[in-house]
Design an enzyme around this catalytic site. Structure first.
Site, PDB file in Angstrom:
ATOM      1  N   GLU A   1       2.536   6.399  -7.069  1.00 53.88           N
ATOM      2  CA  GLU A   1       1.533   7.226  -7.744  1.00 53.88           C
ATOM      3  C   GLU A   1       1.782   8.715  -7.493  1.00 53.88           C
ATOM      4  O   GLU A   1       1.730   9.539  -8.415  1.00 53.88           O
ATOM      5  CB  GLU A   1       0.135   6.824  -7.269  1.00 53.88           C
ATOM      6  CG  GLU A   1      -0.281   5.433  -7.722  1.00 53.88           C
ATOM      7  CD  GLU A   1      -1.598   4.989  -7.111  1.00 53.88           C
ATOM      8  OE1 GLU A   1      -2.442   5.869  -6.832  1.00 53.88           O
ATOM      9  OE2 GLU A   1      -1.791   3.784  -6.903  1.00 53.88           O
TER      10      GLU A   1
ATOM     11  N   TYR B   1       0.813  -1.212   0.000  1.00 50.06           N
ATOM     12  CA  TYR B   1       0.000   0.000   0.000  1.00 50.06           C
ATOM     13  C   TYR B   1       0.852   1.269   0.000  1.00 50.06           C
ATOM     14  O   TYR B   1       0.685   2.129  -0.876  1.00 50.06           O
ATOM     15  CB  TYR B   1      -0.965  -0.011   1.185  1.00 50.06           C
ATOM     16  CG  TYR B   1      -1.967   1.108   1.117  1.00 50.06           C
ATOM     17  CD1 TYR B   1      -3.050   1.047   0.243  1.00 50.06           C
ATOM     18  CD2 TYR B   1      -1.842   2.239   1.910  1.00 50.06           C
ATOM     19  CE1 TYR B   1      -3.969   2.071   0.159  1.00 50.06           C
ATOM     20  CE2 TYR B   1      -2.760   3.276   1.842  1.00 50.06           C
ATOM     21  CZ  TYR B   1      -3.822   3.181   0.969  1.00 50.06           C
ATOM     22  OH  TYR B   1      -4.726   4.210   0.886  1.00 50.06           O
TER      23      TYR B   1
END
Length: 256
Positions: free
Chosen positions: A178, A171
């Site tokens: 990103e 995660y």
């Protein structure tokens, strides 16, 4: 006075035959949904496995990450866009997940694929792209195989363990990848003015993609904290009771 049985109305209540017919229809629909979702999850597992193999093969042959995205982009775009079906699954009710939640989760990936890395080619060789590609690939192989085995009522311990533990690393790696990729895109977006709408125009509307990306980056802070909290809260249970027969986990976002 004639009774309700005699006049055939049965007090307006459905008779046993109608109930059996309705129950049979529900079972058939449930079976069809399970068959389709099993096929869907097998196909998605296979697709992301193909992507993983292609990434490993590229790096072993080239010894660099440069050019990696270009070599796997068609496969990535196809399977990530194909995931829009997960929103359809929610809409038609075969997966008991909120349409809004599924839509946000899938659209965030679509956004990264099409409106960032596809549209802004100068950033495709950034190391941050590799970060989120690796995180996504491992996550999706784990997630879809988890759903597949669960639908087949044969869930290996390792797959269950991986589903509830890999997110601890994947995660933050995915989010970092990103964010860094969007950050790398900012100078190009500001200079080119891409996807922006300037005044004056006949609609009297303006939109600045550069500032939209800044807001998007800022939105990662509260949303990431919420997802991390949700997953950490679900993890100690370490149980498949979070997984529905439709192949959707209520304890985890679909992006993980």
């Amino acid at each position: 006075m004639a009774s309700s049985e005699e006049d055939g109305t049965n007090g307006g209540a459905p008779d046993a035959g109608e109930e059996r017919e309705a129950a049979g229809k529900r079972r058939r629909l449930s079976l069809l949904a399970t068959v389709w979702l099993t096929f869907y999850n097998i196909a998605m597992t296979a697709g992301w496995l193909v992507l993983a193999i292609a990434m490993v093969r590229f790096y072993m042959e080239k010894g660099t990450h440069k050019g990696l995205y270009k070599s796997i982009q068609k496969t990535l775009k196809f399977f990530q866009t194909f995931a829009l079906l997960e929103v359809v699954h929610c809409l038609i009710g075969i997966v008991p997940t909120s349409v809004l939640v599924a839509g946000v989760q899938v659209s965030s990936r679509i956004f990264m694929v099409w409106l960032i890395t596809h549209s802004i080619k100068p950033i495709q060789n950034e190391e941050s792209v590799v970060l989120f590609l690796v995180a996504w690939t491992v996550t999706e192989i784990t997630r879809y195989s988890f759903y597949t085995f669960n639908l087949l009522n044969h869930l290996p311990y390792f797959i269950k363990w991986a589903r509830y533990n890999f997110f601890i690393i994947l995660y933050p790696v995915g989010v970092a990848g990103e964010l860094l990729t969007i950050y790398a895109a900012l100078p190009y977006v500001k200079k080119s003015g891409m996807f922006s709408i300037r005044l004056p125009n006949k609609y009297n509307v303006s939109f600045d993609y550069y500032y939209f990306l800044l807001i998007t980056m800022a939105s990662y802070i509260p949303s990431s904290s919420e997802w991390q909290h949700t997953m950490s809260r679900a993890r100690p249970c370490f149980s498949v009771r979070h997984v529905t027969v439709a192949g959707s986990s209520t304890g985890f976002p679909s992006s993980l």
